[in-house]
Design an enzyme around this catalytic site. Structure first.
Site, PDB file in Angstrom:
ATOM      1  CG  HIS A 139      -0.377   0.211   2.300  1.00 16.08           C
ATOM      2  ND1 HIS A 139       0.007  -1.029   3.558  1.00 16.08           N
ATOM      3  CD2 HIS A 139      -0.270   1.936   3.178  1.00 16.08           C
ATOM      4  CE1 HIS A 139       0.675  -0.067   4.446  1.00 16.08           C
ATOM      5  NE2 HIS A 139       0.247   1.092   4.406  1.00 16.08           N
ATOM      6  CG  ASP A 169      -0.069  -4.031   2.953  1.00 14.84           C
ATOM      7  OD1 ASP A 169       0.657  -3.236   1.599  1.00 14.84           O
ATOM      8  OD2 ASP A 169       0.248  -3.200   4.363  1.00 14.84           O
ATOM      9  N   GLY A 238       2.687   6.707   7.992  1.00 15.72           N
ATOM     10  CA  GLY A 238       4.371   6.881   7.785  1.00 15.72           C
ATOM     11  C   GLY A 238       5.602   5.330   7.930  1.00 15.72           C
ATOM     12  CG  ASN A 239       6.074   4.194  12.205  1.00 14.93           C
ATOM     13  OD1 ASN A 239       5.877   5.052  12.621  1.00 14.93           O
ATOM     14  ND2 ASN A 239       7.578   3.831  11.654  1.00 14.93           N
ATOM     15  CB  SER A 240       2.924   1.281   6.787  1.00 15.38           C
ATOM     16  OG  SER A 240       2.248   2.409   7.043  1.00 15.38           O
ATOM     17  CB  ILE A 299     -13.587 -23.935   6.098  1.00 11.31           C
ATOM     18  CG1 ILE A 299     -13.105 -22.091   5.608  1.00 11.31           C
ATOM     19  CG2 ILE A 299     -13.296 -25.027   4.705  1.00 11.31           C
ATOM     20  CD1 ILE A 299     -11.220 -22.378   5.638  1.00 11.31           C
TER      21      ILE A 299
END
Length: 501
Positions: A139, A169, A238-240, A299
């Site tokens: 992202h 991701d 911003g840490n992503s 399931i």
């Protein structure tokens, strides 16, 4: 946001440090020997708070800042619409609807007006190899026209996306550089709840920010294919894409998500386990895409009541609620009601384990499953298919020949049914027929049946016609639940209809 001055910080340090030392000093003083009685209690060794300084020096050179740019016209228009880029990332990541009139592509631009690159967002990443491979979140790079990677020594490089996988991701980008400091990959299996971990990244664009905390939980289920690591490390927009690092200086996860109602950190964050991320990155580097296995089953969890009633003992495995027609599971003989206990000799403790095990299997591979069926275990051989984009099942067509009917028994269940025409049987691939639900109420509605469902069996008796339904209903015991096998779109599944008592 109000800022605290340096003078205020020094005052706080002056006031707080003696108190903190007094508190920890009091905790560290052992009890007098005279006050102790009996054998000494066995307790884990007591350690002080960790010192992260050496760890930061070791890991920081491998962490990068990633700025994303998009091209907009010089007339001032663009997809940002004046919105703060950090809020754009928040909206995009957590699925919050954009403001009215706003679209990710923005207003249409005049092709005669020249374009220029404008800031779009900011994220983090870490160096996988010395030749410039970098891992981050999908992202972070999604929709960007340009990527600018800034190293810890302030050098900047343009990057290109090698591959990106939205389901996990995970993304891999490449810069043209050599002699870079790559991270060390850790073993997630050694990670323990309560263990100290550290994050380095660019929250709100503040480069090289270090935060720390502990592992709060492992194998947290927040996605289809990932058992997330939950921590209390402060993670913000911003840490992503930045690394989660253990006390040995090894990367054990990629910081990916936060639980928040405000857009800021609220004590809970989630990281992608590094072993899962590396597996995905290997495929992205090899082919630019990720392939996953599928077997075509719907399931559910196995409840304690179901496990006890069928003789399974403790609740475990994945309950097969439906089998897709023509799928690998259907061809292998898997039936609704089966409980999958193992896949390729790996235990399926919970239903969420099965998609991960199957998804990590190469399409075309011949695998083994252990299923529990009618009181006994059996082995099934299955050829794994390839996962494709989800297809929305079409509603069964309205019958054109039979009129809906409801006998007294059907009324007790809350059903009005009609027979399928020859054309409908062919369209639904149900040569033995079935009865379509025209109206549903009462116990049947509470069991989850809907208008348009096609009932294929009641209490293990086929119901290809209305007369077959009446025959099955005549044998009902109202003190016991009614087992109904039905089709909804392309899926077959079971439900239990319980009469009110």
């Amino acid at each position: 946001m109000k800022l605290i001055s340096s003078t205020s910080i020094r005052v706080l340090e002056t006031l707080c440090v003696p108190v903190v030392f007094a508190m920890f000093g009091a905790l560290a003083v052992p009890a007098p020997a005279a006050a102790q009685s009996g054998p000494p209690a066995v307790a884990p060794s007591v350690r002080g708070l960790p010192d992260f300084t050496d760890l930061v020096e070791l890991a920081a050179p491998s962490v990068v800042n990633i700025r994303t740019l998009e091209r907009v016209s010089n007339n001032g228009e663009g997809s940002a619409s004046g919105m703060d880029e950090q809020m754009r990332e928040f909206f995009r990541r957590f699925g919050i609807p954009m403001p009215p009139g706003f679209t990710p592509k923005g207003p249409q631009q005049d092709p005669r007006v020249p374009e220029e690159a404008q800031p779009r967002g900011v994220g983090s990443g870490f160096i996988l190899s010395s030749d410039g491979l970098i891992m981050t979140n999908a992202h972070v790079v999604e929709g960007a026209d340009e990527l600018i990677v800034t190293l810890s020594d302030k050098r900047e490089f343009k990057a290109k996306v090698v591959g990106s996988d939205k389901r996990t991701d995970v993304a891999v980008v490449k810069i043209e550089a050599a002699g870079l400091s790559a991270v060390r990959i850790g073993d997630v299996n050694r990670l323990r709840v309560g263990e100290w971990v550290m994050a380095i990244g660019s929250p709100f664009g503040l480069d090289n920010t270090v935060t720390a905390g502990i592992v709060s939980a492992k194998k947290r289920d927040t996605g289809d294919f990932l058992p997330f690591i939950q921590t209390d490390v402060a993670i913000n927009p911003g840490n992503s894409g930045g690394p989660l690092i253990n006390m040995r200086g090894e990367v054990v996860g990629i910081n990916s998500q936060i639980y928040s109602r405000s857009g800021g950190f609220q004590g809970i964050s989630f990281a992608i386990p590094i072993d899962e991320a590396v597996r995905v990155s290997d495929q992205l580097r090899a082919s630019g895409r990720v392939t996953r296995g599928r077997i075509g089953v719907q399931i559910d969890q196995v409840s304690k009541e179901v496990a006890e009633s069928i003789g399974l003992g403790r609740p475990r495995g994945a309950l097969v609620r439906g089998v897709e027609d023509g799928s690998p599971a259907s061809k292998a003989g898997v039936e609704p009601g089966d409980i999958i206990l193992k896949f390729d000799d790996k235990d399926v403790d919970n239903s969420v384990d099965l998609p991960r095990l199957v998804g990590n299997t190469r399409p075309g591979n011949k695998s083994r499953m252990t299923v529990f069926r009618r009181g006994a275990q059996r082995e099934i051989s299955i050829t794994v298919g390839e996962l494709e984009p989800d297809v929305v099942a079409q509603k069964a067509p309205t019958p054109d020949s039979s009129k809906p009917k409801a006998s007294s028994a059907l009324q007790r269940l809350g059903l009005v049914l009609s027979e399928l025409s020859v054309a409908q049987k062919k369209q639904l691939n149900m040569p033995k027929g079935g009865v379509r639900v025209e109206q549903v109420d009462g116990p049947a509605a509470r069991a989850g049946l809907r208008e348009g469902d096609v009932i294929a069996a009641i209490n293990n008796e086929e119901t290809g016609t209305l007369s077959a339904v009446e025959s099955a209903l005549a044998k009902l015991d109202s003190t016991k639940p009614v087992n109904v096998l039905f089709r909804r779109g392309d899926w077959s599944q079971y439900t239990l209809i319980r009469f009110a008592r």
